[in-house]
Write a protein that holds these residues in place. Structure first.
Motif, PDB file in Angstrom:
ATOM      1  N   ARG A  39     -61.261 -16.092  -6.204  1.00 19.36           N
ATOM      2  CA  ARG A  39     -62.279 -16.229  -6.720  1.00 19.36           C
ATOM      3  C   ARG A  39     -63.336 -16.585  -8.588  1.00 19.36           C
ATOM      4  N   GLU A  43     -64.405 -19.954 -10.058  1.00 16.26           N
ATOM      5  CA  GLU A  43     -65.877 -19.802 -10.883  1.00 16.26           C
ATOM      6  C   GLU A  43     -65.709 -20.268 -12.159  1.00 16.26           C
ATOM      7  N   GLU A 129     -61.370 -27.020  -4.136  1.00 16.39           N
ATOM      8  CA  GLU A 129     -60.935 -25.296  -4.312  1.00 16.39           C
ATOM      9  C   GLU A 129     -59.638 -26.060  -5.059  1.00 16.39           C
TER      10      GLU A 129
END
Length: 282
Positions: A39, A43, A129
């Protein structure tokens, strides 16, 4: 950093494809939590990608998905910054996945809606993603350009050589192989309309004027000029109109006759060229 094992870094690298040092930094930032590190990397990638959105994406390819039997097809234009990236397997798979999701999913009116939907090639990951993960690996901006979905039996073809083109056609009857053959023909011959009636009247009238003037310059009498012009217009139609063009696999018959012979009616086609804002559609 001493608390992060080489095995943990290697595992994260295998899952993300990112450099060892970036993987190590992500694990350090998340105290060794691999999912948290993934993650964090995404980010961080979003932040970097956001700073590069003004970059020009003039290369790319078309993802084309055509399901003749289930009556649905889609085409998505995925753009990038350099020609070399268009040949990457992951980039090709991403474009194809986008087209498949657009066709088989609930549909999407905007790139954002499409990117929010689940990927079919990486379970548990959205298209957005997947796109971001690829950006993190190659550090190029990717943009979705045009996209279309057809809810009917379709054929499709993506031509990715020096001139990149994507074709999607809507048909009635026939079979998937015939639909693909016609799609390949469109990519090669670039018709501007499906049939004569769909040609721009101004274009036809302009061509008629040119042919009429040429006949007059040849010294032909007025009483036969009209017949001559109509005859020569058929050659113009054979160049510009899909159903009138000689079929590339058998130029002794037209595309229209080939389709009819196979029991297929071509109802519509969409032909996009990379870098051209307008689409050819008939």
């Amino acid at each position: 950093m001493a608390g992060i094992s080489a095995a943990a870094v290697k595992s994260l690298r295998e899952k993300t494809g990112l450099p060892m040092m970036e993987c190590k930094k992500a694990l350090v930032e998340t105290s060794g939590d691999e999912e948290g590190a993934i993650r964090w990397l995404r980010e961080n990638g979003v932040a970097i990608e956001g700073k590069r959105q003004d970059r020009v994406t003039e290369f790319g390819r078309f993802g084309v998905f055509a399901d003749f039997e289930n009556g649905v097809g889609a085409m998505v234009e995925l753009k990038c910054e350099s020609a070399s990236v268009t040949q990457l397997e992951d980039f090709i798979l991403l474009a194809e996945d986008m087209a498949k999701v657009l066709a088989e999913g609930p549909g999407a009116a905007t790139p954002e809606e499409l990117l929010a939907q689940p990927s079919t090639i990486k379970p548990g990951t959205t298209l957005g993603e997947l796109k971001l993960d690829l950006f993190n690996r190659v550090r190029e901006v990717f943009n979705i350009g045009r996209m279309i979905r057809i809810d009917a039996p379709t054929g499709g073809y993506s031509h990715n050589s020096s001139t990149v083109a994507g074709v999607l056609i809507e048909v009635e009857g026939g079979d998937s192989e015939t639909a693909k053959d016609v799609s390949m023909h469109i990519a090669a011959m670039r018709p501007s309309a499906l049939n004569v009636d769909e040609l721009d009247p101004k274009v036809v009238e302009n061509e008629r004027s040119i042919l009429t003037e040429a006949a007059r310059n040849e010294g032909k009498p007025d009483k036969i000029i009209e017949k001559m012009v109509e005859g020569r217009l058929r050659n113009f139609y054979a160049e510009s109109v899909l159903l009138e063009q000689p079929f590339v696999k058998d130029d002794k018959q037209s595309v229209g006759n080939y389709a009819k012979e196979k029991g297929m009616k071509v109802k519509r086609f969409v032909h996009w060229q990379l870098g051209e804002g307008d689409q050819s559609e008939g």
